[in-house]
Write a protein that holds these residues in place. Structure first.
Motif, PDB file in Angstrom:
ATOM      1  N   PHE A 240      40.625  25.985  32.451  1.00  0.00           N
ATOM      2  CA  PHE A 240      39.909  26.624  31.342  1.00  0.00           C
ATOM      3  C   PHE A 240      38.674  27.374  31.847  1.00  0.00           C
ATOM      4  N   ALA A 241      37.954  26.790  32.813  1.00  0.00           N
ATOM      5  CA  ALA A 241      36.755  27.443  33.351  1.00  0.00           C
ATOM      6  C   ALA A 241      37.093  28.773  34.005  1.00  0.00           C
ATOM      7  N   ALA A 242      38.307  28.899  34.550  1.00  0.00           N
ATOM      8  CA  ALA A 242      38.702  30.146  35.195  1.00  0.00           C
ATOM      9  C   ALA A 242      38.834  31.292  34.198  1.00  0.00           C
TER      10      ALA A 242
ATOM     11  N   THR B 249      44.577  36.404  40.624  1.00  0.00           N
ATOM     12  CA  THR B 249      44.754  36.208  39.176  1.00  0.00           C
ATOM     13  C   THR B 249      43.585  36.723  38.348  1.00  0.00           C
ATOM     14  N   TYR B 250      42.488  37.103  38.989  1.00  0.00           N
ATOM     15  CA  TYR B 250      41.320  37.544  38.220  1.00  0.00           C
ATOM     16  C   TYR B 250      41.634  38.764  37.363  1.00  0.00           C
ATOM     17  N   VAL B 251      42.398  39.715  37.888  1.00  0.00           N
ATOM     18  CA  VAL B 251      42.686  40.941  37.134  1.00  0.00           C
ATOM     19  C   VAL B 251      43.533  40.643  35.899  1.00  0.00           C
ATOM     20  N   PRO B 252      44.685  39.954  36.024  1.00  0.00           N
ATOM     21  CA  PRO B 252      45.444  39.662  34.795  1.00  0.00           C
ATOM     22  C   PRO B 252      44.679  38.773  33.822  1.00  0.00           C
TER      23      PRO B 252
ATOM     24  N   VAL C 219      42.183  41.052  32.015  1.00  0.00           N
ATOM     25  CA  VAL C 219      42.827  41.949  31.047  1.00  0.00           C
ATOM     26  C   VAL C 219      43.214  41.184  29.788  1.00  0.00           C
ATOM     27  N   VAL C 220      43.809  39.997  29.965  1.00  0.00           N
ATOM     28  CA  VAL C 220      44.222  39.194  28.807  1.00  0.00           C
ATOM     29  C   VAL C 220      43.013  38.785  27.973  1.00  0.00           C
ATOM     30  N   CYS C 221      41.955  38.343  28.645  1.00  0.00           N
ATOM     31  CA  CYS C 221      40.759  37.904  27.910  1.00  0.00           C
ATOM     32  C   CYS C 221      40.098  39.062  27.173  1.00  0.00           C
TER      33      CYS C 221
END
Length: 232
Positions: free
Chosen positions: A55-57, A94-97, A100-102
């Motif tokens: 969740f923190a990510a 995974t930071y980019v996807p 984008v989702v957030c």
């Protein structure tokens, strides 16, 4: 010092290993997996800690994910070390996807528009916000006029939508990781307990066998001595 590295890394090496760890992401993933499975705690607390780290990510507090994970794990009575390991879910791959989702979810919930160009200009907005912080910090000690325009744009278009939009995907990903990791941790811990029990049973059996050998030898010698005395 005991915990210092013998081979000191340069800033370039530190940055490169953050993007691509030494040995690759597969090796790093297996390392984190083994560390989590060997934690001396209940499967439920470990799984809750992993969920807190995942969740923190999904929060926009980059650089503070360890702190956010530890606080969340504390609130839900999860394992803090597992939570720190769970932040591995957020990495340069995974930071980019995730971002984008957030951002898309946040703009949808807030009723604002998300444009594809926002992801392309994300680093530019972040750089403008950092520049505003630096310039305004200097303005506190000089006669320069403070300007919060770049920071305001970053807050309205990036940080706040990211913060709001990361809640639902973060909770969903945390719940999935919790329910996936819980049976795996239970199975691993039970298998490990069985191996330890089997090892101790084997040691006990060998000790009993060694203790029985002198007794049998003593009984044999006693019977032979009795036969000899009877013959006399």
């Amino acid at each position: 010092m005991v915990f210092k590295r013998r081979d000191r890394r340069s800033p370039v090496q530190i940055a490169s290993e953050f993007v691509y760890p030494r040995g690759g992401w597969t090796r790093a993933f297996h390392y984190v997996k083994h560390r989590v499975r060997r934690l001396p705690d209940s499967p439920e607390r470990i799984a809750r800690g992993i969920g807190a780290g995942v969740f923190a990510a999904f929060t926009p507090f980059y650089g503070l994910h360890f702190v956010v994970a530890a606080v969340c794990a504390r609130l839900i009575n999860g394992n803090i070390l597992a939570a720190l390991s769970g932040t591995f879910f957020g990495n340069p791959l995974t930071y980019v996807p995730i971002g984008v989702v957030c951002l898309q979810t946040g703009h949808f919930l807030l009723g604002t528009e998300f444009q594809e160009g926002d992801t392309q200009g994300l680093m530019g907005k972040f750089a403008n916000a950092l520049r505003d912080l630096k310039d305004n910090l200097i303005a506190m000690f000089t006669d320069r006029v403070a300007d919060w325009h770049g920071l305001g744009i970053f807050y309205r278009e990036v940080f706040y939508p990211y913060l709001i939009g990361g809640i639902l995907p973060g909770l969903l990903a945390a719940a999935i990781c919790y329910y996936l990791s819980l049976p795996l941790i239970r199975t691993y811990q039970q298998r490990r307990r069985d191996k330890i029990k089997a090892k101790f049973d084997e040691i006990k059996r060998l000790a009993e066998t060694k203790a029985a050998v002198p007794v049998s030898n003593a009984l044999g010698s006693a019977k032979s001595s009795e036969r000899e005395s009877g013959d006399v």
